[in-house]
Design an enzyme around this catalytic site. Structure first.
Site, PDB file in Angstrom:
ATOM      1  N   GLY A  73     -40.097 -38.297-145.575  1.00 42.55           N
ATOM      2  CA  GLY A  73     -38.709 -38.507-145.182  1.00 42.55           C
ATOM      3  C   GLY A  73     -38.092 -37.157-144.902  1.00 42.55           C
ATOM      4  CE  LYS A  74     -35.546 -34.619-139.387  1.00 36.34           C
ATOM      5  NZ  LYS A  74     -36.753 -33.823-139.102  1.00 36.34           N
TER       6      LYS A  74
ATOM      7  N   GLY B 279     -41.824 -20.017-132.539  1.00 36.77           N
ATOM      8  CA  GLY B 279     -40.856 -19.428-133.441  1.00 36.77           C
ATOM      9  C   GLY B 279     -39.529 -20.163-133.510  1.00 36.77           C
TER      10      GLY B 279
ATOM     11  CB  THR C  29     -46.232 -34.683-140.884  1.00 31.54           C
ATOM     12  OG1 THR C  29     -47.130 -35.327-139.987  1.00 31.54           O
ATOM     13  CG2 THR C  29     -45.146 -35.664-141.314  1.00 31.54           C
TER      14      THR C  29
ATOM     15  CG  ASP D 231     -38.192 -32.470-142.079  1.00 31.62           C
ATOM     16  OD1 ASP D 231     -37.291 -32.469-141.223  1.00 31.62           O
ATOM     17  OD2 ASP D 231     -39.005 -33.405-142.201  1.00 31.62           O
TER      18      ASP D 231
END
Length: 296
Positions: A41-42, A213, A236, A240
């Protein structure tokens, strides 16, 4: 004296990850080589990254009746779970396919993440103040209302405009202090507003470019940060990780250049391991990595 706290009103997902030779085409069935279950989950990824980067973090969210495993994992991460609410909707979850190059496709079900509202959050919202950073993404409900409550109480608001939706993102621009987008989200936001990202009414804009970057635009100043080479296993949660680490180090040190470099290192280490939240490196690991780079 009040201490700074990062209060992340964030999604909690159980990630079901399938590793494939390549990503499937439309209508195609492929056989996975591996399956694993991770926390993600972010919002949760950002909270773990911020906490491991030295910040005082509250994660504020919801899980369903099936959420015991998720809560156990979050406690193992060292997160404060005293503001995780139990609701009737199932815990949020995601199906993630990852190819041999580490690229992914993700489908999420919001579930409990979509139940945040005034009834659940009233006491938390009332307790916000100038000592807080409030972090928001588009994987939960009640985002605009939380932002309004945070600004009314003098808190600083960081907003990750993902998954991108112009109807969510554009109204947020007048209520936030830090906007985080990747290059694709930046382009979509520019089309939606008719303005370049540099002209948006936001104090700080953080744009990540993956292997190329990142850039921080703050008023008329621009800081560029190159990415560090990495042996990519799974991307993934990389964005975040970058945002959570950047926000934590900015909050702790007030040094944006340091925060960018630290965040780039954290993201480089994170993509070298499978999973999202479980792959986020510790402060000591990132510091050691940066020391090696400085000595090389």
């Amino acid at each position: 004296m009040d201490t700074n706290v990062i209060k992340n009103f964030g999604s909690i997902n159980i990630d079901n990850v399938y590793r494939l030779d390549r990503l499937p085409r439309a209508g195609e069935t492929l056989v996975a080589q591996e399956f694993a279950r991770f926390m993600g989950g972010k919002g949760l990824n950002q909270s773990v990254a911020a906490q491991r980067s030295g910040a005082d973090v509250w994660h504020i969210g919801a899980v369903g009746p099936d959420g015991d495993w998720a809560l156990d994992q979050m406690r193992a991460f060292g997160l404060d779970c005293s503001h995780i609410f139990r609701v009737e909707a199932p815990t949020g979850n995601a199906v993630i396919t990852v190819d041999q190059a580490g690229e992914n496709q993700i489908v999420i079900l919001g579930g409990a993440n979509q139940t945040l509202d005034q009834a659940l959050l009233g006491d938390v919202l009332a307790g916000l103040g100038p000592q807080d950073w409030v972090v928001l993404q588009n994987e939960t409900s009640f985002v605009h209302q939380i932002a309004l409550a945070a600004k009314a109480r003098g808190a600083r608001v960081a907003y990750s405009a993902a998954p991108f939706d112009a109807h969510h993102a554009v109204p947020m621009l007048d209520m936030i202090d830090l906007l985080a987008v990747n290059e694709h989200e930046a382009a979509e936001l520019a089309r939606a507003t008719g303005k370049s990202v540099a002209d948006l009414p936001v104090d700080m804009v953080l744009i990540t470019y993956g292997a190329r970057g990142a850039e921080l635009r703050q008023n008329s100043a621009r800081l560029h940060q190159k990415s560090f080479p990495a042996d990519v296993v799974d991307t993934t949660g990389a964005g975040d990780t970058f945002l959570g680490a950047f926000l934590a180090r900015l909050d702790v040190t007030g040094d944006a250049e340091h925060a960018l470099r630290y965040a780039a290192a954290a993201a480089a280490l994170q993509v070298e391991q499978p999973g999202a939240a479980t792959a986020i490196p510790s402060f000591d690991a990132v510091t050691e990595f940066l020391t090696r780079k400085a000595e090389a």
